[in-house]
Design an enzyme around this catalytic site. Structure first.
Site, PDB file in Angstrom:
ATOM      1  CG  ASP A  55     -12.097 -52.239 -38.051  1.00 39.05           C
ATOM      2  OD1 ASP A  55     -11.642 -52.765 -39.103  1.00 39.05           O
ATOM      3  OD2 ASP A  55     -12.188 -51.010 -37.886  1.00 39.05           O
ATOM      4  CE1 TYR A 140     -11.197 -57.369 -53.490  1.00 37.23           C
ATOM      5  CE2 TYR A 140     -11.408 -57.796 -55.832  1.00 37.23           C
ATOM      6  CZ  TYR A 140     -11.550 -58.211 -54.531  1.00 37.23           C
ATOM      7  OH  TYR A 140     -12.053 -59.460 -54.255  1.00 37.23           O
ATOM      8  CB  SER A 169     -17.855 -64.751 -60.581  1.00 37.16           C
ATOM      9  OG  SER A 169     -16.978 -63.978 -61.382  1.00 37.16           O
ATOM     10  NE  ARG A 178     -14.529 -60.878 -65.532  1.00 35.79           N
ATOM     11  CZ  ARG A 178     -14.789 -61.091 -64.251  1.00 35.79           C
ATOM     12  NH1 ARG A 178     -16.032 -61.100 -63.806  1.00 35.79           N
ATOM     13  NH2 ARG A 178     -13.806 -61.295 -63.399  1.00 35.79           N
TER      14      ARG A 178
HETATM   15  P1  NAI Z   1     -18.578 -59.455 -49.107  1.00 39.27           P
HETATM   16  O1  NAI Z   1     -18.243 -58.027 -49.330  1.00 39.27           O
HETATM   17  O2  NAI Z   1     -19.992 -59.874 -49.200  1.00 39.27           O
HETATM   18  O3  NAI Z   1     -18.027 -59.923 -47.691  1.00 39.27           O
HETATM   19  C1  NAI Z   1     -16.855 -59.364 -47.128  1.00 39.27           C
HETATM   20  C2  NAI Z   1     -17.079 -59.223 -45.646  1.00 39.27           C
HETATM   21  O4  NAI Z   1     -15.932 -58.577 -45.081  1.00 39.27           O
HETATM   22  C3  NAI Z   1     -18.319 -58.344 -45.327  1.00 39.27           C
HETATM   23  O5  NAI Z   1     -19.227 -59.047 -44.501  1.00 39.27           O
HETATM   24  C4  NAI Z   1     -17.738 -57.145 -44.606  1.00 39.27           C
HETATM   25  O6  NAI Z   1     -18.533 -56.650 -43.551  1.00 39.27           O
HETATM   26  C5  NAI Z   1     -16.401 -57.699 -44.087  1.00 39.27           C
HETATM   27  N1  NAI Z   1     -15.461 -56.616 -43.847  1.00 39.27           N
HETATM   28  C6  NAI Z   1     -15.225 -55.528 -44.627  1.00 39.27           C
HETATM   29  N2  NAI Z   1     -14.394 -54.676 -44.004  1.00 39.27           N
HETATM   30  C7  NAI Z   1     -14.091 -55.243 -42.814  1.00 39.27           C
HETATM   31  C8  NAI Z   1     -13.290 -54.852 -41.720  1.00 39.27           C
HETATM   32  N3  NAI Z   1     -12.640 -53.675 -41.708  1.00 39.27           N
HETATM   33  N4  NAI Z   1     -13.218 -55.663 -40.647  1.00 39.27           N
HETATM   34  C9  NAI Z   1     -13.885 -56.839 -40.629  1.00 39.27           C
HETATM   35  N5  NAI Z   1     -14.659 -57.274 -41.629  1.00 39.27           N
HETATM   36  C10 NAI Z   1     -14.770 -56.476 -42.706  1.00 39.27           C
HETATM   37  O7  NAI Z   1     -17.687 -60.302 -50.109  1.00 39.27           O
HETATM   38  P2  NAI Z   1     -17.849 -61.802 -50.594  1.00 39.27           P
HETATM   39  O8  NAI Z   1     -18.391 -61.781 -51.962  1.00 39.27           O
HETATM   40  O9  NAI Z   1     -18.514 -62.597 -49.563  1.00 39.27           O
HETATM   41  O10 NAI Z   1     -16.315 -62.243 -50.698  1.00 39.27           O
HETATM   42  C11 NAI Z   1     -15.633 -62.821 -49.604  1.00 39.27           C
HETATM   43  C12 NAI Z   1     -14.142 -62.757 -49.897  1.00 39.27           C
HETATM   44  O11 NAI Z   1     -13.854 -63.425 -51.102  1.00 39.27           O
HETATM   45  C13 NAI Z   1     -13.605 -61.340 -50.049  1.00 39.27           C
HETATM   46  O12 NAI Z   1     -12.320 -61.285 -49.482  1.00 39.27           O
HETATM   47  C14 NAI Z   1     -13.527 -61.135 -51.539  1.00 39.27           C
HETATM   48  O13 NAI Z   1     -12.516 -60.208 -51.878  1.00 39.27           O
HETATM   49  C15 NAI Z   1     -13.191 -62.539 -51.999  1.00 39.27           C
HETATM   50  N6  NAI Z   1     -13.650 -62.800 -53.359  1.00 39.27           N
HETATM   51  C16 NAI Z   1     -15.001 -62.904 -53.616  1.00 39.27           C
HETATM   52  C17 NAI Z   1     -15.435 -63.179 -54.901  1.00 39.27           C
HETATM   53  C18 NAI Z   1     -16.872 -63.382 -55.221  1.00 39.27           C
HETATM   54  O14 NAI Z   1     -17.165 -63.694 -56.379  1.00 39.27           O
HETATM   55  N7  NAI Z   1     -17.806 -63.243 -54.284  1.00 39.27           N
HETATM   56  C19 NAI Z   1     -14.466 -63.304 -56.006  1.00 39.27           C
HETATM   57  C20 NAI Z   1     -13.091 -63.126 -55.620  1.00 39.27           C
HETATM   58  C21 NAI Z   1     -12.710 -62.919 -54.336  1.00 39.27           C
HETATM   59  C1  15L Z   2     -14.211 -60.334 -56.973  1.00 40.54           C
HETATM   60  O1  15L Z   2     -13.056 -60.390 -56.546  1.00 40.54           O
HETATM   61  C2  15L Z   2     -15.285 -59.704 -56.191  1.00 40.54           C
HETATM   62  O2  15L Z   2     -15.141 -59.914 -54.802  1.00 40.54           O
HETATM   63  C3  15L Z   2     -16.670 -60.119 -56.623  1.00 40.54           C
HETATM   64  O3  15L Z   2     -17.609 -59.182 -56.084  1.00 40.54           O
HETATM   65  C4  15L Z   2     -16.784 -60.158 -58.145  1.00 40.54           C
HETATM   66  O4  15L Z   2     -16.568 -58.883 -58.689  1.00 40.54           O
HETATM   67  C5  15L Z   2     -15.724 -61.121 -58.666  1.00 40.54           C
HETATM   68  O5  15L Z   2     -14.437 -60.747 -58.236  1.00 40.54           O
HETATM   69  C6  15L Z   2     -15.701 -61.207 -60.195  1.00 40.54           C
HETATM   70  O6  15L Z   2     -14.642 -61.019 -60.791  1.00 40.54           O
HETATM   71  O7  15L Z   2     -16.743 -61.510 -60.774  1.00 40.54           O
END
Ligand code: NAI
Ligand code: 15L
Length: 269
Positions: A55, A140, A169, A178
């Site tokens: 965590d 966020y 994204s 978008r």
């Molecule tokens: P996601 O939500 O699928 O993955 C995030 C992971 O962090 C999850 O597996 C979750 O269990 C873990 N997590 C949450 N709270 C936690 C904690 N307290 N301790 C340990 N782990 C924890 O998000 P995704 O889409 O895979 O994104 C990965 C990263 O990239 C994130 O930091 C997100 O903010 C960033 N990001 C993602 C974008 C996207 O388009 N997918 C766009 C911009 C940024």
């Molecule tokens: C983010 O930062 C989020 O993690 C992802 O879930 C999408 O919302 C992405 O930006 C986005 O702007 O499309």
């Protein structure tokens, strides 16, 4: 460490998430051991992996997580707009724990998953570069701006290098109009992360993570030293996306601002 490996031990946080699950096998070749971490189930360890459930809000656990680590890809945390108190633990305290533990354990470099929501309150008509001041669109986005500032501080004070990737994204396909501008393929993002980890001397770099899409809102000239050249484009999805998703009312801020729906979410305090 074999000559083929850039690192002895590379830590991937958020390994159970949407990007983490895809990036996990793609990063494996970079290190003798890929330490994969999340608060969610991680599955079985593949060859060359070790599992490290954690965590991020737990200070002592994060200090243990960083022991023996050379470099970090930090994806873990709350990844969408949520109430402030839900974001506080993983994204604010968790970031501070991660950087302090990285300093203590002599980590060389961190690639931090920042977000386009650091600059979501800029209009879509404006091209943004890394020197434009943050204009977060959500709690966020504020938490990601905190991570960018914290990493800047750890570089200026201690020389700990970070590449902050303001991801657009990253999904298999753009989900709406978008995202035709903000989309990045997993392969383009993995290549950007690989460059962020391995290019000599990155200092503190902010780079926007988008594929070579037709519409571009971001100028990456300040990160030219990374040598990132995206290979894919959202254009192959355009017809299908435009057919299934509405254009959006141009009178709304969600349609005019780069952050899209995030600029109107909540209030979430
Ligand atoms: P996601 O939500 O699928 O993955 C995030 C992971 O962090 C999850 O597996 C979750 O269990 C873990 N997590 C949450 N709270 C936690 C904690 N307290 N301790 C340990 N782990 C924890 O998000 P995704 O889409 O895979 O994104 C990965 C990263 O990239 C994130 O930091 C997100 O903010 C960033 N990001 C993602 C974008 C996207 O388009 N997918 C766009 C911009 C940024
Ligand atoms: C983010 O930062 C989020 O993690 C992802 O879930 C999408 O919302 C992405 O930006 C986005 O702007 O499309």
């Amino acid at each position: 460490m074999s000559a083929a490996h850039a690192f002895d031990r590379l830590l991937l946080t958020g390994a159970a998430g949407g990007i983490g699950r895809e990036m996990r096998p793609r990063l494996r070749a970079l290190a003798r051991i890929l330490r994969v971490s999340d608060i969610a189930p991680l599955g079985a360890a593949a060859a060359g992996e070790e599992l490290a459930p954690c965590d991020l809000a737990d200070r002592d656990a994060v200090h243990g997580l960083l022991a023996g680590v050379d470099a970090v890809v930090h994806l873990g945390g709350v990844s969408v707009e949520r109430p402030y108190l839900e974001i506080l633990g993983p994204n604010i305290a968790g970031l501070a724990h991660l950087y302090e533990a990285a300093r203590i354990h002599g980590v060389r470099r961190i690639v931090f998953a920042s977000s386009n929501h650091v600059i979501g309150f800029y209009p879509r008509s404006r091209t943004i570069d890394a020197d434009d001041p943050p204009r977060p669109d959500s709690f966020y986005g504020v938490s990601k701006a905190f991570g960018e500032n914290l990493s800047r501080f750890y570089y200026d004070r201690y020389g700990l290098e970070t590449v902050c990737v303001r991801i657009g994204s990253c999904f298999p396909e753009p989900r709406d109009r978008r995202m035709l501008a903000t989309w990045i393929s997993i392969d383009d993002l993995t290549e950007l992360v690989r460059l962020g980890l391995t290019v000599p001397s990155v200092g503190h770099t902010i780079v926007f993570g988008a594929s070579d899409n037709r519409d571009k809102w971001w100028d990456n000239s300040a990160a030219a030293h990374l040598g990132f050249v995206p290979r894919e484009s959202s254009e192959k999805f355009r017809a299908a996306v435009e057919a299934r998703s509405p254009a959006g009312d141009p009178a709304t801020r969600a349609a005019r601002m780069q952050g899209g729906p995030y600029v109107e979410m909540g209030p979430f305090y």
